[in-house]
Design a protein around this motif. Sequence first.
Motif, mmCIF file in Angstrom:
data_model
loop_
_atom_site.group_PDB
_atom_site.id
_atom_site.type_symbol
_atom_site.label_atom_id
_atom_site.label_comp_id
_atom_site.label_asym_id
_atom_site.label_seq_id
_atom_site.Cartn_x
_atom_site.Cartn_y
_atom_site.Cartn_z
ATOM 1 N N ARG A 1 46.113 60.459 27.587
ATOM 2 C CA ARG A 1 46.824 59.974 26.839
ATOM 3 C C ARG A 1 45.956 59.509 25.085
ATOM 4 N NH1 ARG A 1 53.249 59.487 27.494
ATOM 5 N NH2 ARG A 1 53.025 59.394 30.140
ATOM 6 N N ASN A 2 46.534 58.611 24.330
ATOM 7 C CA ASN A 2 45.781 58.239 23.010
ATOM 8 C C ASN A 2 45.227 56.810 23.109
ATOM 9 O OD1 ASN A 2 47.477 59.566 21.984
ATOM 10 N ND2 ASN A 2 48.357 58.633 20.725
ATOM 11 N N PHE A 3 44.107 57.482 24.653
ATOM 12 C CA PHE A 3 43.079 56.431 25.369
ATOM 13 C C PHE A 3 41.972 56.453 23.808
ATOM 14 C CE2 PHE A 3 45.045 56.569 29.265
ATOM 15 C CZ PHE A 3 45.706 56.471 28.776
ATOM 16 N N PRO A 4 41.034 55.309 23.948
ATOM 17 C CA PRO A 4 39.761 55.004 22.951
ATOM 18 C C PRO A 4 39.083 56.400 23.425
ATOM 19 C CG PRO A 4 40.705 53.045 23.721
ATOM 20 C CD PRO A 4 41.282 53.401 24.474
ATOM 21 N N GLU A 5 38.669 56.548 25.149
ATOM 22 C CA GLU A 5 37.930 57.595 25.360
ATOM 23 C C GLU A 5 38.076 59.078 24.861
ATOM 24 O OE1 GLU A 5 38.415 54.231 28.355
ATOM 25 O OE2 GLU A 5 39.890 55.636 27.158
ATOM 26 N N TRP A 6 39.194 59.664 24.735
ATOM 27 C CA TRP A 6 39.447 60.454 23.528
ATOM 28 C C TRP A 6 38.148 60.313 22.322
ATOM 29 C CZ3 TRP A 6 40.634 63.648 19.596
ATOM 30 C CH2 TRP A 6 41.637 64.624 19.537
ATOM 31 N N ALA B 1 47.927 67.096 26.280
ATOM 32 C CA ALA B 1 48.184 66.644 27.220
ATOM 33 C C ALA B 1 50.260 66.579 27.729
ATOM 34 C CB ALA B 1 48.146 64.998 26.776
ATOM 35 N N LEU B 2 50.570 67.253 27.031
ATOM 36 C CA LEU B 2 51.618 67.619 27.915
ATOM 37 C C LEU B 2 52.291 68.868 28.722
ATOM 38 C CD1 LEU B 2 53.959 66.859 24.875
ATOM 39 C CD2 LEU B 2 53.506 65.245 26.676
ATOM 40 N N TRP B 3 50.775 69.496 29.114
ATOM 41 C CA TRP B 3 51.086 70.922 29.817
ATOM 42 C C TRP B 3 50.864 70.724 31.097
ATOM 43 C CZ3 TRP B 3 45.954 73.505 27.338
ATOM 44 C CH2 TRP B 3 46.120 74.631 26.455
ATOM 45 N N GLN B 4 51.376 71.314 31.830
ATOM 46 C CA GLN B 4 51.509 71.574 33.520
ATOM 47 C C GLN B 4 50.403 71.526 33.851
ATOM 48 O OE1 GLN B 4 53.983 69.507 34.531
ATOM 49 N NE2 GLN B 4 54.404 68.622 31.884
ATOM 50 N N SER B 5 50.579 72.212 35.637
ATOM 51 C CA SER B 5 49.828 72.288 36.189
ATOM 52 C C SER B 5 49.402 74.436 35.584
ATOM 53 C CB SER B 5 49.662 73.060 37.139
ATOM 54 O OG SER B 5 49.973 71.656 37.390
ATOM 55 N N ASP B 6 50.385 75.010 35.628
ATOM 56 C CA ASP B 6 50.162 76.803 35.190
ATOM 57 C C ASP B 6 49.076 76.929 33.725
ATOM 58 O OD1 ASP B 6 51.229 77.097 36.882
ATOM 59 O OD2 ASP B 6 52.506 78.455 36.500
ATOM 60 N N LEU C 1 46.820 62.355 19.750
ATOM 61 C CA LEU C 1 45.485 62.893 19.401
ATOM 62 C C LEU C 1 45.566 64.452 19.551
ATOM 63 C CD1 LEU C 1 43.516 60.072 20.306
ATOM 64 C CD2 LEU C 1 43.353 60.634 18.005
ATOM 65 N N PHE C 2 46.225 65.111 20.657
ATOM 66 C CA PHE C 2 45.544 66.613 20.591
ATOM 67 C C PHE C 2 46.557 67.555 19.746
ATOM 68 C CE2 PHE C 2 49.159 65.531 23.905
ATOM 69 C CZ PHE C 2 50.572 66.880 23.312
ATOM 70 N N HIS C 3 46.846 66.631 18.482
ATOM 71 C CA HIS C 3 47.394 67.455 17.665
ATOM 72 C C HIS C 3 46.539 67.292 16.221
ATOM 73 C CE1 HIS C 3 51.350 69.515 19.288
ATOM 74 N NE2 HIS C 3 51.823 68.246 19.052
ATOM 75 N N VAL C 4 46.043 68.610 15.257
ATOM 76 C CA VAL C 4 45.868 68.058 13.992
ATOM 77 C C VAL C 4 46.524 66.889 13.302
ATOM 78 C CG1 VAL C 4 44.356 70.342 13.767
ATOM 79 C CG2 VAL C 4 46.268 69.838 12.775
ATOM 80 N N THR C 5 47.597 66.543 13.534
ATOM 81 C CA THR C 5 47.846 65.545 12.437
ATOM 82 C C THR C 5 47.372 64.607 12.675
ATOM 83 O OG1 THR C 5 50.210 66.518 12.093
ATOM 84 C CG2 THR C 5 50.367 64.438 11.955
ATOM 85 N N MET D 1 49.588 53.812 20.270
ATOM 86 C CA MET D 1 50.237 54.246 20.691
ATOM 87 C C MET D 1 50.460 55.013 22.458
ATOM 88 S SD MET D 1 53.551 53.750 17.718
ATOM 89 C CE MET D 1 54.872 52.884 20.182
ATOM 90 N N TYR D 2 50.368 54.003 23.919
ATOM 91 C CA TYR D 2 50.147 55.027 24.700
ATOM 92 C C TYR D 2 51.461 56.128 24.447
ATOM 93 C CZ TYR D 2 50.795 55.796 29.640
ATOM 94 O OH TYR D 2 51.418 56.872 30.760
ATOM 95 N N LYS D 3 53.332 56.026 23.968
ATOM 96 C CA LYS D 3 53.587 56.542 23.520
ATOM 97 C C LYS D 3 54.010 56.666 22.857
ATOM 98 C CE LYS D 3 57.460 55.694 27.057
ATOM 99 N NZ LYS D 3 58.220 56.357 28.170
#
Length: 566
Positions: A101-106, A125-130, A261-265, A284-286
């Motif tokens: 998630r959008n944590f400081p650790e990211w 971060a929305l990816w599932q296992s596959d 944050l995983f988007h370039v925006t 924001m968490y979400k």
Amino acid sequence: MTDAAPPPATRAEALALLTATGQPFELATLEIGGYPRKVFVHAPPTLREMFAAAVSDATFLVYGEERMTFAEVTRDAGRLASVLVSRFGVGKGDRVAFSMRNFPEWVISYQAATSIGAVAVAMNALWQSDELEYGLKDCGAKVFIADQERLDRLAGCSPDLKVPVIAVRADRPGEAARYEDLMAEAAGASLPAIDIAPDDDATIFYTSGSTGHPKGVVSSHRNIISALFSWELDVRAGALMQGIEPVPPARQPVALLGVPLFHVTGANAIFLQCYRAQRAMVCMYKWDAELAAEIIEREKVTSFTAPAAMTGDLVREAKRTSRDLSSLLTVGGGGAPRAPEQVAQIGSSFAQAMPNTGWGMTETNAIGTGIGGEEYLNRPASSGRCSAVLELKILDEQGRVLPAGERGELLIRGTSLFRGYWNRPELNAEIFEDGWFRTGDVAYLDDEGYLFIVDRIKDLIIRGGENIGCGQVEAALLKHPHIHEAAVYAVPDERLGEEVGATVHGDPGLDPDEIRDFLKDHLARFEVPRYIDISPEPLPRIASGKILKRGLRDEAARRLAAAATT
């Protein structure tokens, strides 16, 4: 005593003044990758230098009750970097993947990896296992940094996936090393000395395409920093044309991070721009429009950038709530086009905020064209004019450059453009031509150089700023034991712009709800079709044998429109 010179009359004149020799935004031409590129002479050569220049005691990250200064983030990034090198053997060019998630650790993980010459792999971060397993194997991750949600999905990957893991904010870390423990062990450690060149690889962001697996977009330090300076140059040019002399703000500006944050925006347009401008960034968490309004009021947020669906939510919340949102100065867009009505609503819904937007891609590091303020209100269907470090052209099907006003495929080249897709040499050969990148967008340029995006060549759905490859969703549908054929397409959606629709044919008794439940283990939630039509007959095909997807899409749109009217 002489009168002051009048402000430049055109954007081209303003850019010429600001990029001249000796100016902060001075541009020079270098040959990079075999082609001439415009580069900012005074830009920091790498992200490492950019981060080092921004160290201060001003607040940078705000997450809930947590607050960190620029100096504290840099300190922790140095500690994590030392751990990556000493404990996990990360060297220059190695891939450090992270998903959370959008944590400081990211932010800390990104800064740590790019500051030691490693490649920061920002996984969806929305990816599932596959999808998670595919991404980790595709990039060849040396180490994976993940929160508990991602750790749970990692447990669903095949046993042959061997990658060391650092657990962030996890109550069930399993065999993973705890981030907190590693940081405690590294107390006092500093950033390892590593030589990094401007054109070294810095990041990989995965983007969905029209077919197959997500593609890893590889960008260099120069690509990313050129995008940041280009945004700053455009703002300065706009001020110069209005005769406005920039002055330091009375209080620290604050940005609201509501996009991942995983988007370039999120990463470039918000996180890294906050670094450059010494803005605080409230994470924001979400996304939650009601909570966003509360945060804007409490933190005196001055800027918010998000896809049209989210800015539309905020416009509606502004009309509904009694909260004071007057601190907002800009409401930026990106990821998907806004309806012209929403552009006008932004201008009228907030006390000071003006809308802005642009066209860009993961492949261009989020820049391309830009437009804002009155200029945008007057041209709400346009994506703006081209960045000073990029070039645009429109080609017809025969490869001829088209004049203003004529529609064709949009091509782009320049300094912020990625170097290529990770491990995809055949695809790179197809989409690059003499340094020009084929975007797959159908567009036209008007007489003044304003870009208008009108369609897409690629079989791609843009749902609220999320790129969804139809081929990837079709492949997941065909994993269902009772589905024989599947066609996936975009259907119009008032809030998100587009939603995922699908028509499937298979064994009798197929149930849309059961299909969606099946897909939850194979796709991210946003990729699961909202609309599923069960066809009793094989799907229609054209002469080449391909499914006639356009007809299925048009029929679905007609059916939904009819349902809406009744």
